[in-house]
Write an enzyme that holds these catalytic residues in place. Structure first.
Site, short mmCIF file in Angstrom:
data_model
loop_
_atom_site.label_atom_id
_atom_site.label_comp_id
_atom_site.label_asym_id
_atom_site.label_seq_id
_atom_site.Cartn_x
_atom_site.Cartn_y
_atom_site.Cartn_z
N HIS A 237 0.79 -1.15 -0.15
CA HIS A 237 -0.04 0.09 -0.01
C HIS A 237 0.85 1.36 0.03
CE1 HIS A 237 1.05 -0.55 4.41
NE2 HIS A 237 -0.17 -1.33 4.40
N ASN A 283 -4.55 3.21 7.52
CA ASN A 283 -3.08 3.43 7.78
C ASN A 283 -2.38 2.43 6.77
OD1 ASN A 283 -0.36 3.52 8.86
ND2 ASN A 283 -0.67 2.36 10.56
N ASP A 310 -6.37 -4.32 1.09
CA ASP A 310 -5.99 -3.94 2.40
C ASP A 310 -7.37 -3.97 3.10
OD1 ASP A 310 -4.92 -3.47 4.80
OD2 ASP A 310 -3.97 -1.50 4.27
N HIS A 314 -13.59 -3.78 10.64
CA HIS A 314 -13.54 -3.38 12.20
C HIS A 314 -15.16 -3.38 12.72
CE1 HIS A 314 -9.53 -2.56 13.09
NE2 HIS A 314 -9.20 -1.88 11.92
N GLY A 329 -8.53 1.57 9.38
CA GLY A 329 -8.84 0.37 8.45
C GLY A 329 -10.19 0.57 7.65
ZN ZN Z 1 -0.33 -2.31 6.23
ZN ZN Z 2 -2.97 -4.41 5.74
#
Ligand code: ZN
Ligand code: ZN
Length: 429
Positions: A237, A283, A310, A314, A329
């Site tokens: 990422h 992140n 990614d 959550h 996230g």
């Molecule tokens: Zn990461």
């Molecule tokens: Zn990740």
């Protein structure tokens, strides 16, 4: 034989074989038996025919960066729920990250993931193993045993390996097993307690920032270490213009480096955090418009090797905390294709074959799996897409257990119609 499947009249795009043409695909015993104009007695007698006219027929999509939260956080996601989300999104293979609770750090953990994935019977689930024990960045985990058990690579994702000596040791160790090392590039000394990109918006919002340098300093350091070891290295990422420059230079030097991007770093900017909506807390953080442009430029230059998600599910209750305390996230698995169409195809940065290549052939090569193409004889992992179908992203329809997705209500194009894994239809819209 009673398990044949004929996919007729679709636009077959198989970048690995330079195929982009209207034709049929015959699947027999879970494998691709023929690509072309399928005629003859078998074509007449197949058990099931799918009419794919006006649809794209592509190798099953591969997402090399997801978090499935099992073991440890099964209320957020499980391998079963994540796998169901994956096939609904057209992914026939996903690679889950080892920062579970406890982390994936030995062969038993790797086998546990594989067992759960087989039981779920949806998508192929591969796992990466931790680079260091407990993701603590100190002592190397049992990479050799994990590689033997089928871990496709190693990362401490969620954080980067901070100590350069430990990272150097990890690279040298990985060289013995011909695996790749992936890094969440972030220097924790520079990142500090930051929760969003540092700059104008973090200042006016009064939130601690993460300077782009946190990513770039570690990426630069790692490039020096790859020069020494020549081990395959994958930057996860990437999010800044500076990182793009580093990747460009490293590739020019023919270093064995690859990188991925996520949809959010192509579609969203730091400005999105203005309302303190924690669905935008991610992140590495959402960056500035110049960074977004640089990432798109990198994709058009062919510097980016994989489009990942990614996917980071959550709980609502956690994301409802204040911006400072909420976890990082975005749950993005189930809208990934539409988002990539919006970010890359609609503005003309990639065409369909270009997009499919970065979601199939290229990630397959990085993780070293015999997938990502529709070559005769390969396992029949196939995704059928309606490129013109427009739909609204609705988090309430997610198979994923989590809803932390800022794209709710977005209108996107490019809908997954069917996902076929090993010749079996595992998802139908
Ligand atoms: Zn990461
Ligand atoms: Zn990740």
């Amino acid at each position: 034989m009673n398990n044949e499947l004929l996919i007729k009249n679709g636009r077959v795009i198989d970048p690995a074989n330079d195929i982009d043409t209207k034709c049929d695909i015959l699947v027999v015993d879970g494998k691709v038996a023929e690509v072309g104009n399928v005629k003859g007695p078998l074509a007449e007698s197949v058990r099931r025919v799918i009419d794919a006219a006006d649809k794209l027929v592509v190798p099953g999509l591969i997402d090399m960066h997801v978090h499935l939260r099992e073991p440890g956080d099964e209320e957020e996601e499980t391998i079963a729920s994540g796998s169901a989300a994956a096939v609904a999104a057209g992914f026939t293979s996903v690679v889950c990250m080892p920062n579970t609770n406890p982390p994936i750090e030995n062969e038993t953990d790797v086998e546990y993931i594989h067992r759960k994935a087989r039981k779920a019977r949806k998508t192929h689930v591969y796992t990466m193993g931790a680079i260091t024990k407990g993701l603590e960045g100190i002592e190397l985990a049992e990479m050799g045993f994990m590689a033997e058990a089928g871990a496709v690579g190693f990362t401490d994702d969620g954080r980067g390996v901070q100590n350069p000596a430990v990272m150097l040791r990890a690279l040298k160790y990985a060289a013995m097993f011909d695996v790749f090392i992936a890094q969440h590039c972030q220097d924790e000394g520079i990142a500090g307690e930051g929760v969003m990109n540092s700059g104008y918006y973090s200042t006016i919002l009064g939130l601690p920032g993460i300077d782009p340098l946190a990513e770039e300093a570690m990426l630069w350091r790692d490039i020096q270490l790859i020069k020494k070891t020549c081990v395959r290295y994958h930057a996860q990422h990437i999010s800044t213009a500076g990182s793009v420059g580093l990747i460009r230079a490293a590739k020019k030097d023919s270093l064995p480096i690859t990188c991925e991007v996520t949809p959010h770093h192509l579609l969203l900017t730091e400005e999105c955090c203005s309302e303190y909506d924690t669905n935008y807390k991610v992140n590495p953080p959402l960056r500035g418009a110049k960074d977004v442009e640089a990432l798109k430029q990198a994709i058009s230059e062919g510097l980016v090797d994989a489009l990942a998600t990614d996917h980071a599910p959550h709980l609502q209750s956690e994301k409802e905390l204040e911006f400072l305390a909420a976890p990082f996230g975005i749950a993005s698995l189930e809208c990934a294709l539409g988002l990539y169409v919006k970010a890359l195809i609609e503005p003309g940065i990639l065409d369909w074959p270009g997009l499919i290549r970065l979601m199939t052939e290229k990630p397959a090569r990085i993780i070293g799996i015999d997938k990502g193409t529709l070559s005769k004889g390969k396992q029949a992992d196939v995704t059928i897409i309606d490129p013109n179908a427009e739909y609204e992203i609705d988090v309430n329809k997610f198979r994923s257990k989590s809803r932390n997705c800022p794209y709710h209500g977005w209108k996107v194009k490019g809908k997954v119609e069917k996902t076929i894994v090993g010749g079996e239809i595992r998802f139908e819209a």
